[in-house]
Each structure stands twice: as structure tokens, then as C-alpha cells.
Design a protein around this motif. Structure first.
Motif, PDB file in Angstrom:
ATOM      1  N   THR A  36      15.192  61.481 -47.463  1.00 14.83           N
ATOM      2  CA  THR A  36      15.609  62.882 -47.089  1.00 14.83           C
ATOM      3  C   THR A  36      16.720  63.055 -45.826  1.00 14.83           C
ATOM      4  OG1 THR A  36      13.750  63.328 -45.449  1.00 14.83           O
ATOM      5  CG2 THR A  36      13.260  63.589 -48.025  1.00 14.83           C
ATOM      6  N   VAL A  37      16.760  64.452 -45.957  1.00 18.56           N
ATOM      7  CA  VAL A  37      18.184  64.659 -44.626  1.00 18.56           C
ATOM      8  C   VAL A  37      17.154  65.512 -43.859  1.00 18.56           C
ATOM      9  CG1 VAL A  37      20.096  65.726 -44.085  1.00 18.56           C
ATOM     10  CG2 VAL A  37      20.045  64.541 -46.237  1.00 18.56           C
ATOM     11  N   GLN A  38      16.964  64.700 -42.474  1.00 14.80           N
ATOM     12  CA  GLN A  38      16.385  65.446 -41.174  1.00 14.80           C
ATOM     13  C   GLN A  38      15.226  66.000 -41.740  1.00 14.80           C
ATOM     14  OE1 GLN A  38      17.618  64.984 -38.369  1.00 14.80           O
ATOM     15  NE2 GLN A  38      19.098  63.785 -39.256  1.00 14.80           N
ATOM     16  N   LYS A  39      14.371  65.604 -42.390  1.00 18.67           N
ATOM     17  CA  LYS A  39      12.995  66.195 -42.720  1.00 18.67           C
ATOM     18  C   LYS A  39      11.885  65.294 -41.923  1.00 18.67           C
ATOM     19  CE  LYS A  39       9.518  68.024 -44.434  1.00 18.67           C
ATOM     20  NZ  LYS A  39       8.730  69.076 -43.873  1.00 18.67           N
ATOM     21  N   TYR A  40      11.720  65.643 -40.665  1.00 17.29           N
ATOM     22  CA  TYR A  40      10.696  64.861 -39.830  1.00 17.29           C
ATOM     23  C   TYR A  40       9.306  65.032 -40.385  1.00 17.29           C
ATOM     24  CZ  TYR A  40      14.794  64.789 -37.154  1.00 17.29           C
ATOM     25  OH  TYR A  40      16.104  64.496 -36.714  1.00 17.29           O
ATOM     26  N   THR A  41       8.691  64.020 -40.232  1.00 20.24           N
ATOM     27  CA  THR A  41       7.197  64.221 -40.402  1.00 20.24           C
ATOM     28  C   THR A  41       6.127  64.088 -39.179  1.00 20.24           C
ATOM     29  OG1 THR A  41       7.000  61.751 -40.790  1.00 20.24           O
ATOM     30  CG2 THR A  41       7.590  63.206 -42.799  1.00 20.24           C
ATOM     31  N   PHE A  64       4.466  69.012 -35.560  1.00 20.80           N
ATOM     32  CA  PHE A  64       5.358  68.343 -35.079  1.00 20.80           C
ATOM     33  C   PHE A  64       6.277  69.300 -34.274  1.00 20.80           C
ATOM     34  CE2 PHE A  64      10.271  68.153 -35.711  1.00 20.80           C
ATOM     35  CZ  PHE A  64      10.233  66.828 -35.256  1.00 20.80           C
ATOM     36  N   GLU A  65       6.753  70.590 -34.931  1.00 25.65           N
ATOM     37  CA  GLU A  65       7.534  71.538 -34.152  1.00 25.65           C
ATOM     38  C   GLU A  65       7.061  71.893 -32.875  1.00 25.65           C
ATOM     39  OE1 GLU A  65       9.241  74.558 -36.504  1.00 25.65           O
ATOM     40  OE2 GLU A  65       9.617  73.093 -38.153  1.00 25.65           O
ATOM     41  N   VAL A  66       5.667  72.244 -32.739  1.00 23.77           N
ATOM     42  CA  VAL A  66       4.946  72.844 -31.571  1.00 23.77           C
ATOM     43  C   VAL A  66       5.222  71.923 -30.583  1.00 23.77           C
ATOM     44  CG1 VAL A  66       2.766  73.356 -30.687  1.00 23.77           C
ATOM     45  CG2 VAL A  66       3.259  74.147 -32.895  1.00 23.77           C
TER      46      VAL A  66
END
Length: 108
Positions: A36-41, A64-66
Motif C-alpha cells: 500500500t502507499v503510505q497506509k501506516y498501521t 497511530f495518529e493520536v
């Protein structure tokens, strides 16, 4: 909470209650889904205390984002409201049996 002494990283054990740790984030990296392109887990980091003991910490994909906005490499933090688990051997980055899990409730 101010009067509670931080637990040393070498004293952390899987599934135990630790009220607070005081660490420096020495490295941060993001894991992705292959293909995938830039799909962080998840966000992974290496935490080092004053005695130079290291443990790996990470977030789930939901948090992840928090957490990515709360921490930065090289920063020193007192961390509370986290969990510890036993790390799987094939995922071990440092020589510690414990893995620190951060959630959106983790306080830095």
C-alpha cells in the motif's frame, strides 16, 4: 501522581501494573501494510531510561495518529496510562521481554 517514582525500564514485566516511566524516545518508525502507499498501521519507538535500559513501545493502528502528534524522537517524557505485554520473539528489537503499548489514553 506527582509523588510516585518512575519504574525503571529493566523492572517492567509483561502484564504488570507500572504507574509511570521516565524515558527518552531514541528512535521512532512507522510500520506499513506491504503493497500500500503510505497506509501506516502502527507507530513504534525505542524507549531508554536514565540507566540506559531499553524497551520497545508501540501503538495500535487506531491510536497511530493520536500518538504520532504527541511524541518525537529525542524527546524525554514521563509516561503514564500504558499497558505492558510479552513481546513476540520474531518482533524483538531490543533485549527486553516486555513491550509497552500506548493508547489514546496514554499521558505524556
Amino acid at each position: 501522581m506527582e509523588n510516585i517514582r518512575p519504574t525503571h525500564v529493566d523492572q517492567l514485566r509483561p502484564y504488570m501494573k507500572a504507574d509511570k516511566i521516565k524515558v527518552r524516545i531514541c528512535r521512532i518508525w512507522k510500520s506499513t501494510i506491504p503493497g500500500t502507499v503510505q497506509k501506516y498501521t502502527a507507530l513504534h519507538c525505542i524507549l531508554v531510561d536514565e540507566a540506559q535500559h531499553a524497551v520497545e513501545g508501540c501503538t495500535s493502528d487506531v491510536d497511530f495518529e493520536v500518538m504520532a502528534f504527541k511524541i518525537e524522537a529525542g524527546g524525554c517524557y514521563e509516561i503514564t496510562d500504558f499497558r505492558t505485554i510479552r513481546i513476540r520473539g520474531q518482533y524483538r528489537v531490543v533485549l527486553h521481554e516486555t513491550h509497552v503499548l500506548f493508547s489514546s489514553k496514554t499521558v505524556l
